[in-house]
Design a protein around this motif. Structure first.
Motif, PDB file in Angstrom:
ATOM      1  N   ALA A 234       3.867   2.470   5.835  1.00 44.22           N
ATOM      2  CA  ALA A 234       2.873   3.604   6.011  1.00 44.22           C
ATOM      3  C   ALA A 234       3.044   4.033   4.698  1.00 44.22           C
ATOM      4  CB  ALA A 234       2.848   4.390   7.363  1.00 44.22           C
ATOM      5  N   LEU A 235       3.889   5.386   4.790  1.00 45.35           N
ATOM      6  CA  LEU A 235       4.282   5.539   3.221  1.00 45.35           C
ATOM      7  C   LEU A 235       4.339   3.899   2.203  1.00 45.35           C
ATOM      8  CD1 LEU A 235       7.963   7.709   4.191  1.00 45.35           C
ATOM      9  CD2 LEU A 235       5.152   8.428   3.860  1.00 45.35           C
ATOM     10  N   ARG A 236       4.725   3.240   1.728  1.00 46.69           N
ATOM     11  CA  ARG A 236       4.278   2.313   1.192  1.00 46.69           C
ATOM     12  C   ARG A 236       2.733   1.841   0.273  1.00 46.69           C
ATOM     13  NH1 ARG A 236       9.096  -0.469   3.278  1.00 46.69           N
ATOM     14  NH2 ARG A 236       7.556  -1.892   4.225  1.00 46.69           N
ATOM     15  N   ASP A 237       2.173   2.036   1.998  1.00 49.09           N
ATOM     16  CA  ASP A 237       0.754   1.778   1.920  1.00 49.09           C
ATOM     17  C   ASP A 237      -0.120   3.161   1.123  1.00 49.09           C
ATOM     18  OD1 ASP A 237       1.322  -0.971   3.068  1.00 49.09           O
ATOM     19  OD2 ASP A 237       0.141   0.030   5.241  1.00 49.09           O
ATOM     20  N   CYS A 238       0.597   3.846   1.426  1.00 47.19           N
ATOM     21  CA  CYS A 238      -0.054   5.495   0.795  1.00 47.19           C
ATOM     22  C   CYS A 238       0.338   5.208  -0.566  1.00 47.19           C
ATOM     23  CB  CYS A 238       0.533   6.766   1.406  1.00 47.19           C
ATOM     24  SG  CYS A 238       0.021   8.307   1.232  1.00 47.19           S
TER      25      CYS A 238
ATOM     26  N   ALA B 247     -11.401   6.381  -5.539  1.00 46.76           N
ATOM     27  CA  ALA B 247     -10.397   7.288  -5.435  1.00 46.76           C
ATOM     28  C   ALA B 247     -10.293   8.103  -4.218  1.00 46.76           C
ATOM     29  CB  ALA B 247     -10.493   7.974  -6.910  1.00 46.76           C
ATOM     30  N   LEU B 248     -11.011   8.482  -3.650  1.00 39.54           N
ATOM     31  CA  LEU B 248     -11.669   9.537  -2.550  1.00 39.54           C
ATOM     32  C   LEU B 248     -10.963   8.816  -1.310  1.00 39.54           C
ATOM     33  CD1 LEU B 248     -11.862  11.955  -1.757  1.00 39.54           C
ATOM     34  CD2 LEU B 248     -14.715  12.243  -1.585  1.00 39.54           C
ATOM     35  N   THR B 249     -11.728   8.110  -1.093  1.00 36.85           N
ATOM     36  CA  THR B 249     -11.731   6.760  -0.157  1.00 36.85           C
ATOM     37  C   THR B 249     -10.652   6.425  -0.555  1.00 36.85           C
ATOM     38  OG1 THR B 249     -13.497   6.061  -0.292  1.00 36.85           O
ATOM     39  CG2 THR B 249     -12.380   4.624   0.318  1.00 36.85           C
TER      40      THR B 249
ATOM     41  N   THR C 205      -8.375   6.866   3.209  1.00 38.18           N
ATOM     42  CA  THR C 205      -7.099   5.479   3.695  1.00 38.18           C
ATOM     43  C   THR C 205      -5.926   5.955   4.157  1.00 38.18           C
ATOM     44  OG1 THR C 205      -8.787   4.418   2.242  1.00 38.18           O
ATOM     45  CG2 THR C 205      -6.581   3.589   3.184  1.00 38.18           C
ATOM     46  N   CYS C 206      -4.856   6.689   3.097  1.00 37.88           N
ATOM     47  CA  CYS C 206      -3.704   6.570   2.989  1.00 37.88           C
ATOM     48  C   CYS C 206      -3.578   7.812   4.377  1.00 37.88           C
ATOM     49  CB  CYS C 206      -3.689   7.420   1.653  1.00 37.88           C
ATOM     50  SG  CYS C 206      -2.074   8.020   1.333  1.00 37.88           S
ATOM     51  N   MET C 207      -4.673   8.971   4.449  1.00 39.01           N
ATOM     52  CA  MET C 207      -4.200   9.975   5.086  1.00 39.01           C
ATOM     53  C   MET C 207      -4.618   8.996   6.419  1.00 39.01           C
ATOM     54  SD  MET C 207      -5.344  13.420   4.187  1.00 39.01           S
ATOM     55  CE  MET C 207      -6.949  13.090   2.696  1.00 39.01           C
TER      56      MET C 207
END
Length: 206
Positions: A108-112, A154-156, A160-162
């Motif tokens: 999850a962190l790598r994706d973020c 960028a906002l999207t 997505t990260c969150m």
């Protein structure tokens, strides 16, 4: 002699009080660094965003440099969003390399990191294109459309990260630390998008 000394001390005290009062009056009459038309422009502009308080405290120190220019305001907003996004990317990347993370947490962190890293590129491209010499007509509208698309993307990415951290697979403390950084990035990016939209609209209707 004692009476004369007492009178002298009393007179000196009165003079000191008068001087202090005059000094305080002068200081009160002196405008603060952020006062004036430039700050009013910042305050008014921030009222059109989703985060007016964060907006004003962030951009008020730059009021003199922005000087009531929608383009300068948009450029400054993009630059601050970019700097904050870069910091968040490095911070989350560092967290993703910690020992003891569960496999799902690390993923999850790598994706973020990937999502927020993409935001860095999109904000950089936006700043570059906004800094090009002004041109009117269809060229300007096309350029602003590109910038709006990139900042929106960028906002999207931030959202997505969150979203990727919302599941139960991520430790609550770790999730809070990451979200605190990314939420600020998302808020500043949202403000930047509002200012880009405002500049595009104002310039188009000149």
């Amino acid at each position: 002699m004692a009476a004369a000394g007492f009178f002298f001390s009393l007179t000196a005290l009165v003079i000191l009080i008068q001087l202090a009062t005059s000094l305080n009056s002068c200081l009160a009459a002196t405008p603060v660094h952020h006062s004036g038309r430039s700050t009013r422009f910042i305050r008014t502009s921030c009222q059109t965003t989703l985060h007016p308080n964060l907006c004003f405290t962030t951009f008020a120190p730059y009021a003199t440099r922005i000087r009531g220019s929608p383009r300068s305001l948009a450029t400054t907003a993009l630059s601050l969003a970019l700097n904050t996004t870069r910091f968040a990317t490095k911070s989350v990347a560092s967290l993703s390399k910690r020992h003891g993370l569960k496999r799902r947490e690390a993923a999850a962190l790598r994706d973020c990191v990937q999502e927020v890293g993409d935001s860095v590129d999109e904000l950089k491209d936006s700043i570059t294109k906004l800094g090009l010499p002004s041109a009117g007509g269809s060229d300007f509208r096309r350029r602003m459309s590109d910038i709006q698309t990139w900042v929106s993307a960028a906002l999207t990415n931030d959202d997505t990260c969150m979203d990727g951290l919302s599941g139960k697979s991520v430790n609550r403390i770790l999730k809070t630390r990451v979200r605190r950084r990314v939420v600020k990035v998302a808020h500043l990016t949202s403000i930047a998008l509002a200012f880009v939209n405002r500049y595009a609209a104002a310039a188009t209707h000149k």
